[in-house]
Design a protein around this motif. Structure first.
Motif, PDB file in Angstrom:
ATOM      1  N   LYS A  57       1.035  -1.521   0.230  1.00  0.00           N
ATOM      2  CA  LYS A  57       0.041  -0.454   0.248  1.00  0.00           C
ATOM      3  C   LYS A  57       0.807   1.293   0.246  1.00  0.00           C
ATOM      4  N   ALA A  58       2.368   0.822   0.639  1.00  0.00           N
ATOM      5  CA  ALA A  58       2.850   2.000   0.602  1.00  0.00           C
ATOM      6  C   ALA A  58       3.428   3.206  -0.676  1.00  0.00           C
ATOM      7  N   ILE A  59       3.791   1.458  -1.215  1.00  0.00           N
ATOM      8  CA  ILE A  59       3.976   1.954  -3.143  1.00  0.00           C
ATOM      9  C   ILE A  59       2.708   2.711  -3.685  1.00  0.00           C
ATOM     10  N   VAL A  60       2.243   1.837  -3.717  1.00  0.00           N
ATOM     11  CA  VAL A  60       0.599   2.009  -4.494  1.00  0.00           C
ATOM     12  C   VAL A  60       0.320   4.045  -4.096  1.00  0.00           C
ATOM     13  N   PHE A  61       0.548   4.165  -3.028  1.00  0.00           N
ATOM     14  CA  PHE A  61       0.269   5.660  -2.402  1.00  0.00           C
ATOM     15  C   PHE A  61       1.032   6.203  -2.966  1.00  0.00           C
ATOM     16  N   ALA A  62       2.624   5.780  -3.292  1.00  0.00           N
ATOM     17  CA  ALA A  62       3.813   6.724  -3.606  1.00  0.00           C
ATOM     18  C   ALA A  62       3.472   6.645  -4.958  1.00  0.00           C
ATOM     19  N   LEU A  63       3.555   5.504  -5.946  1.00  0.00           N
ATOM     20  CA  LEU A  63       2.805   5.891  -7.637  1.00  0.00           C
ATOM     21  C   LEU A  63       1.837   6.682  -7.372  1.00  0.00           C
ATOM     22  N   THR A  64       0.682   7.144  -6.859  1.00  0.00           N
ATOM     23  CA  THR A  64      -0.376   7.569  -6.816  1.00  0.00           C
ATOM     24  C   THR A  64       0.435   9.261  -6.558  1.00  0.00           C
ATOM     25  N   GLN A  65       0.914   9.775  -5.780  1.00  0.00           N
ATOM     26  CA  GLN A  65       1.106  10.820  -5.614  1.00  0.00           C
ATOM     27  C   GLN A  65       2.118  10.798  -6.845  1.00  0.00           C
ATOM     28  N   THR A  66       3.192  10.455  -7.478  1.00  0.00           N
ATOM     29  CA  THR A  66       4.100  10.388  -8.514  1.00  0.00           C
ATOM     30  C   THR A  66       3.318  10.291  -9.938  1.00  0.00           C
ATOM     31  N   ALA A  67       1.995  10.272 -10.287  1.00  0.00           N
ATOM     32  CA  ALA A  67       1.015  10.463 -11.524  1.00  0.00           C
ATOM     33  C   ALA A  67       0.784  11.467 -11.093  1.00  0.00           C
TER      34      ALA A  67
END
Length: 139
Positions: free
Chosen positions: A89-99
């Protein structure tokens, strides 16, 4: 000075968290920190043109960029959670912030570089003011 200082602080914060938590690069938490750091830098790079759009009252541009970035963040979250349930979930959040940051960056920079809707005095107003003062009051 905000842009270089922000990048330096972001990089220092990432290094500090790695040192403080004694993380290895293979840890999902460490990868999420690095991805979030990249997202922060992307948003920092978009910020000068975002502020310029505010100063030039380009409200439609701000509305379009914010809407597109938010929709991209939502779609990225949906795709990563529904289609990739095994992802941290931490990586999902980070990737959405990057998007979100990438969309803001490309939206703002793309508009201003393609439309040429600004002058150099909009980017560097103090330099223009000093030249104006020197020319009109000293001559």
């Amino acid at each position: 000075m905000t842009l270089p200082l922000g990048i330096i602080i972001t990089l220092a914060a990432c290094v500090f968290v790695f040192w403080w938590q004694d993380l290895s690069y293979s840890s999902p938490y460490a990868q999420a920190i690095l991805i979030n750091g990249f997202a922060c830098i992307a948003e920092l790079l978009a910020e000068p043109f975002y502020i310029l759009s505010q100063n030039l009252l380009l409200l439609k541009l701000r509305l379009m960029v914010e809407t597109a970035a938010t929709l991209l963040r939502c779609m990225t979250t949906y795709i990563l959670i529904i289609k990739r349930t095994d992802m941290e979930k931490a990586i999902v959040f980070a990737l959405t912030q990057t998007a979100y940051g990438a969309c803001s960056f490309f939206g703002c920079w793309g508009y201003f570089l393609l439309s040429r809707a600004f002058q150099s005095s909009d980017l560097f107003p103090f330099r223009y003011t000093l030249v104006y003062i020197k020319y009109h009051y000293l001559h």
